[in-house]
Structures are given as structure tokens and as C-alpha cells.
Design a protein around this motif. Sequence first.
Motif, mmCIF file in Angstrom:
data_model
loop_
_atom_site.group_PDB
_atom_site.id
_atom_site.type_symbol
_atom_site.label_atom_id
_atom_site.label_comp_id
_atom_site.label_asym_id
_atom_site.label_seq_id
_atom_site.Cartn_x
_atom_site.Cartn_y
_atom_site.Cartn_z
ATOM 1 N N GLY A 119 0.832 -1.087 0.028
ATOM 2 C CA GLY A 119 0.128 -0.097 -0.023
ATOM 3 C C GLY A 119 0.668 1.275 0.026
ATOM 4 N N THR A 120 0.172 2.389 0.005
ATOM 5 C CA THR A 120 0.805 3.504 0.066
ATOM 6 C C THR A 120 1.070 4.185 1.581
ATOM 7 O OG1 THR A 120 -1.303 4.772 -0.087
ATOM 8 C CG2 THR A 120 -0.030 4.451 -2.146
ATOM 9 N N LEU A 121 2.252 4.631 1.885
ATOM 10 C CA LEU A 121 2.424 5.372 2.942
ATOM 11 C C LEU A 121 1.449 6.491 3.343
ATOM 12 C CD1 LEU A 121 4.168 5.279 5.819
ATOM 13 C CD2 LEU A 121 5.738 6.546 4.535
ATOM 14 N N VAL A 122 0.759 6.502 4.047
ATOM 15 C CA VAL A 122 -0.129 7.666 4.418
ATOM 16 C C VAL A 122 0.560 8.712 5.493
ATOM 17 C CG1 VAL A 122 -2.435 8.564 5.346
ATOM 18 C CG2 VAL A 122 -2.256 6.356 3.978
ATOM 19 N N GLY A 123 1.127 7.963 6.459
ATOM 20 C CA GLY A 123 1.993 8.972 7.452
ATOM 21 C C GLY A 123 2.731 8.092 8.251
ATOM 22 N N VAL A 124 3.464 9.074 9.142
ATOM 23 C CA VAL A 124 4.169 8.576 10.298
ATOM 24 C C VAL A 124 3.894 9.153 11.440
ATOM 25 C CG1 VAL A 124 6.601 8.026 11.253
ATOM 26 C CG2 VAL A 124 6.236 7.811 8.778
ATOM 27 N N ASP A 125 3.719 8.762 12.669
ATOM 28 C CA ASP A 125 3.357 9.414 13.828
ATOM 29 C C ASP A 125 4.650 9.726 14.734
ATOM 30 O OD1 ASP A 125 3.985 6.992 15.049
ATOM 31 O OD2 ASP A 125 2.088 6.938 16.300
ATOM 32 N N ARG A 126 4.374 10.444 15.877
ATOM 33 C CA ARG A 126 5.525 10.920 16.419
ATOM 34 C C ARG A 126 6.452 9.861 17.299
ATOM 35 N NH1 ARG A 126 3.963 11.899 22.332
ATOM 36 N NH2 ARG A 126 2.080 10.769 22.541
ATOM 37 N N LEU A 127 5.740 8.628 17.336
ATOM 38 C CA LEU A 127 6.489 7.281 18.073
ATOM 39 C C LEU A 127 7.192 6.615 16.937
ATOM 40 C CD1 LEU A 127 3.628 6.374 20.369
ATOM 41 C CD2 LEU A 127 5.844 7.324 20.898
ATOM 42 N N TYR A 143 3.947 -1.215 13.187
ATOM 43 C CA TYR A 143 4.785 -0.545 14.503
ATOM 44 C C TYR A 143 6.308 -0.568 14.563
ATOM 45 C CZ TYR A 143 0.106 -1.209 16.665
ATOM 46 O OH TYR A 143 -1.096 -1.416 17.186
ATOM 47 N N LYS A 144 6.712 0.564 14.927
ATOM 48 C CA LYS A 144 7.937 0.765 15.029
ATOM 49 C C LYS A 144 9.004 -0.350 15.836
ATOM 50 C CE LYS A 144 11.866 3.916 16.223
ATOM 51 N NZ LYS A 144 12.186 5.164 16.678
ATOM 52 N N ASN A 145 8.127 -0.724 17.000
ATOM 53 C CA ASN A 145 8.940 -1.760 18.109
ATOM 54 C C ASN A 145 8.193 -3.206 17.923
ATOM 55 O OD1 ASN A 145 10.571 0.201 19.135
ATOM 56 N ND2 ASN A 145 8.882 0.807 20.581
ATOM 57 N N SER A 146 8.873 -4.219 17.990
ATOM 58 C CA SER A 146 8.414 -5.795 17.789
ATOM 59 C C SER A 146 7.269 -5.809 19.077
ATOM 60 C CB SER A 146 9.282 -6.648 17.603
ATOM 61 O OG SER A 146 10.141 -6.635 18.717
ATOM 62 N N ASP A 147 7.684 -5.319 20.243
ATOM 63 C CA ASP A 147 6.817 -5.089 21.442
ATOM 64 C C ASP A 147 5.699 -4.132 21.333
ATOM 65 O OD1 ASP A 147 5.816 -6.222 23.885
ATOM 66 O OD2 ASP A 147 7.375 -5.003 25.002
ATOM 67 N N TYR A 148 4.842 -4.336 20.553
ATOM 68 C CA TYR A 148 3.637 -3.206 20.320
ATOM 69 C C TYR A 148 2.535 -3.458 21.430
ATOM 70 C CZ TYR A 148 1.782 -6.712 17.158
ATOM 71 O OH TYR A 148 1.285 -7.861 16.573
ATOM 72 N N SER A 158 -1.684 0.806 22.948
ATOM 73 C CA SER A 158 -1.658 2.156 23.635
ATOM 74 C C SER A 158 -0.796 2.973 22.967
ATOM 75 C CB SER A 158 -1.358 2.155 25.000
ATOM 76 O OG SER A 158 -0.058 1.539 25.328
ATOM 77 N N HIS A 159 0.280 2.355 21.917
ATOM 78 C CA HIS A 159 1.042 2.800 21.074
ATOM 79 C C HIS A 159 0.630 3.599 19.701
ATOM 80 C CE1 HIS A 159 4.157 -0.045 22.862
ATOM 81 N NE2 HIS A 159 4.279 0.876 23.547
ATOM 82 N N ILE A 160 -0.743 3.914 19.620
ATOM 83 C CA ILE A 160 -1.375 4.437 18.490
ATOM 84 C C ILE A 160 -2.077 5.706 19.234
ATOM 85 C CG2 ILE A 160 -3.020 4.515 16.883
ATOM 86 C CD1 ILE A 160 -2.666 1.491 16.556
ATOM 87 N N GLU A 161 -1.869 6.680 18.476
ATOM 88 C CA GLU A 161 -2.327 7.934 18.757
ATOM 89 C C GLU A 161 -3.723 8.099 18.540
ATOM 90 O OE1 GLU A 161 -0.103 11.090 16.947
ATOM 91 O OE2 GLU A 161 1.730 10.740 18.105
ATOM 92 N N PRO A 162 -4.713 9.068 19.377
ATOM 93 C CA PRO A 162 -6.000 8.836 19.002
ATOM 94 C C PRO A 162 -6.406 9.351 17.650
ATOM 95 C CG PRO A 162 -5.662 10.069 21.000
ATOM 96 C CD PRO A 162 -4.223 9.784 20.517
ATOM 97 N N ASN A 216 0.267 0.123 28.496
ATOM 98 C CA ASN A 216 -0.980 -0.589 28.867
ATOM 99 C C ASN A 216 -0.364 -1.627 30.004
ATOM 100 O OD1 ASN A 216 -3.454 -1.925 29.431
ATOM 101 N ND2 ASN A 216 -3.991 -1.995 27.418
ATOM 102 N N TYR A 217 -0.944 -1.625 31.225
ATOM 103 C CA TYR A 217 -0.556 -2.509 32.205
ATOM 104 C C TYR A 217 -1.406 -3.856 32.543
ATOM 105 C CZ TYR A 217 2.915 0.658 33.598
ATOM 106 O OH TYR A 217 4.283 1.340 33.415
ATOM 107 N N THR A 218 -2.514 -4.048 31.408
ATOM 108 C CA THR A 218 -3.286 -5.064 31.924
ATOM 109 C C THR A 218 -2.601 -6.438 31.905
ATOM 110 O OG1 THR A 218 -4.928 -3.665 30.743
ATOM 111 C CG2 THR A 218 -5.575 -5.936 30.866
ATOM 112 N N LEU A 219 -3.206 -7.470 32.687
ATOM 113 C CA LEU A 219 -2.603 -8.418 32.973
ATOM 114 C C LEU A 219 -1.077 -8.360 33.532
ATOM 115 C CD1 LEU A 219 -4.213 -10.477 29.769
ATOM 116 C CD2 LEU A 219 -4.963 -10.353 32.332
ATOM 117 N N THR A 220 -0.611 -7.537 33.885
ATOM 118 C CA THR A 220 0.721 -7.665 34.555
ATOM 119 C C THR A 220 0.515 -6.995 35.696
ATOM 120 O OG1 THR A 220 0.961 -5.093 33.957
ATOM 121 C CG2 THR A 220 1.505 -6.705 32.333
ATOM 122 N N ARG A 221 1.706 -7.204 36.510
ATOM 123 C CA ARG A 221 1.708 -6.778 38.201
ATOM 124 C C ARG A 221 1.321 -5.351 38.361
ATOM 125 N NH1 ARG A 221 6.277 -9.122 41.447
ATOM 126 N NH2 ARG A 221 4.525 -9.328 42.900
ATOM 127 N N GLY A 222 1.566 -4.499 37.225
ATOM 128 C CA GLY A 222 1.295 -2.964 37.404
ATOM 129 C C GLY A 222 -0.194 -2.879 37.136
#
Length: 138
Positions: free
Chosen positions: A32-40, A60-65, A68-72, A109-115
Motif C-alpha cells: 500500500g501507500t504510506l499515508v503518514g508517520v506518527d511521533r512514535l 509498529y516501530k517496535n516489535s513489542d507493540y 496504547s502506542h497508537i495516537e487517538p 497498558n499494564y493490563t494482565l501485569t503486576r502493574g
Amino acid sequence: MSTITRTLTNYWRIGIKEYFHQMQTIGDTKAGTLVGVDRLGNKYFENGEELPLRTRWVDYKNSDYDASHIEPGWHAWLAYTVDKAPSQDPSLAYTKRVWGDIDVKTIPNYTLTRGAYKPYSTTKSKITMWEPTAIERK
């Protein structure tokens, strides 16, 4: 998963490096065509030739995505809530608020973690547990 002809067509369009990257991250090939890149550093793509409701996706930039890494604004575009991407519509673009984060990182997002957030009650319970009292035998 897609058909073999679609996979080979996308392989020819995106190249071998991007092919293996997509197979490792999303498990399918998309061109596809690149529409944009966010600040992350996440990249957002669009392709009108895909199946309905599968024409927009994020790399995603990181493999551990995390979601919450997507802006609104980008989330609204990915969910087909708005037609224009935040790179084209300045009202959807990210603006730093006074009360916002100090750095570029978002709150993970700390869901299902100790935090994870666990609420507790400060009010006295209306029901009390029964505690048996036994008399000692002689």
C-alpha cells in the motif's frame, strides 16, 4: 491468509526484506501507500484494493507493540471513524497539552501485569464473615 496470487503480487511490489518483515509481524503480506508517520515512529498504510475494512493498517516501530502506542487521531483513522488521516487533517494531529506527558513515551497498558490497576473499597462491608467460636473440650 490470502491467495497465492495475491501473496506473490505483494511480494513483487514490496520486496524480499519487507515481505519477511510483514510475515514476522502481521502474518500476511500487504502492499500500500504510506499515508503518514506518527511521533512514535509507527507507519500507517492504505490500499483501496484490499478487502473491505482491511484497507488500512499500521506497521509498529517496535516489535513489542501495544494498542496504547497508537495516537487517538490515527486510531480514529484506522477504525474508519474519519476519512482523512491526521497527516492531512490538522484537527486530528497530535498537540501537546500542558498536563500531558513530559516525554514522547506514552503510558503503557499494564493490563494482565503486576502493574495493573486494582481498585479497593474503603467503605465497611455490610456483610461480615461468620467466625465460629468453639469451646475447648475437657
